[in-house]
Enzyme design. Sequence first.
Site, PDB file in Angstrom:
ATOM      1  N   GLU A 114       7.512 -21.914   7.006  1.00  0.00           N
ATOM      2  CA  GLU A 114       7.420 -21.362   8.248  1.00  0.00           C
ATOM      3  C   GLU A 114       8.722 -21.746   8.921  1.00  0.00           C
ATOM      4  O   GLU A 114       9.287 -21.284  10.002  1.00  0.00           O
ATOM      5  CB  GLU A 114       6.230 -20.932   8.888  1.00  0.00           C
ATOM      6  CG  GLU A 114       6.005 -21.997   9.811  1.00  0.00           C
ATOM      7  CD  GLU A 114       4.504 -21.680  10.331  1.00  0.00           C
ATOM      8  OE1 GLU A 114       4.710 -21.935  11.759  1.00  0.00           O
ATOM      9  OE2 GLU A 114       3.745 -21.073   9.910  1.00  0.00           O
ATOM     10  N   GLU A 168       0.629  -1.152   0.000  1.00  0.00           N
ATOM     11  CA  GLU A 168      -0.036  -0.101  -0.023  1.00  0.00           C
ATOM     12  C   GLU A 168       0.788   1.291   0.050  1.00  0.00           C
ATOM     13  O   GLU A 168       0.421   2.329  -0.357  1.00  0.00           O
ATOM     14  CB  GLU A 168      -1.069  -0.057   1.029  1.00  0.00           C
ATOM     15  CG  GLU A 168      -1.902  -0.902   1.384  1.00  0.00           C
ATOM     16  CD  GLU A 168      -2.980  -0.605   0.226  1.00  0.00           C
ATOM     17  OE1 GLU A 168      -3.058   0.505  -0.343  1.00  0.00           O
ATOM     18  OE2 GLU A 168      -4.049  -1.551   0.020  1.00  0.00           O
TER      19      GLU A 168
END
Length: 298
Positions: A110, A79
């Site tokens: 992960e 953004e």
Amino acid sequence: MRKTENTNDKSTALDEMNALDIVTLMNEEDHTVPRAITPCLPLIAEAAETIVSRFEQGGRVFTAGAGTSGRIAVLDAAELPPTFSIDESRWTGLIAGGYDAMWMPLEENEDDREKIVADLKAQSFSKDDVLIGVTASGSTPYVLGALSYAKQIGAASVSISCNADTEAGKLSDIAIEVQTGPEIIRGSTRLKAGTAQKMILNMLSTAAMVRLGRVYQNEMVNMRLLNQKLAGRAVTILMNTTGLSEDEALQALKESGNDIKAAIFMTLTNGTLEVARRCLSHENGHLKKAIQYHRKGF
């Protein structure tokens, strides 16, 4: 056991609830998140100022996470270029499993502490940069690998987790540990923990960009005019900050080459585009400071 893995006593009969009861409980639980963040605000502010300091010296920010935490980190980073006109390389989100993990579950990645180090090295991550590790548990190996590497090379490091006394926190210069507590579905940290992480990343990136002069008053004066909605918003920004009419604002934007900051500067000072650019450059893009600099007879 980590509190994010504990059982929430309010939801032990969740499977017997109707939809209204479920969403009501979720809403009540979500209301606890801002209160949980409140004690962490001084640390969040400290982290934002650290980002500002590194940014002003040419440093970059990397956010790293796995699963939900990684997706939120990438979302926040994505953004910033259109909102504040920063180069995409200045604030990068990294997720375990790479960008395919944005769209599909690749949770096995992960546990890989080495892949993130390779990813950071590929980005020429250095001591001038900032690493933000996002992990609800505070123990995700992918994030711990990133924080360990940051510590090793002397980069600034921040961790965002939702438990106390975490491994991530111990590896970080600034440990933001929000006590969000048990989820209504035990261990589903995409819920309150994810909300807390998004709120904190919003705070960090927004506070840093404001402090870096990417906002004038409360307007997005650095945004890129990439579509009709944003072009219309730019006109409104000019009208709000200068008192111009719509037609005058359109003309001011045209004369500035669609540079909102320059258009505001030119309108408020009667200066030329060249003077606007010179004053803005002198004040590192801070519009209010540039106007003050001009009025002092730069």
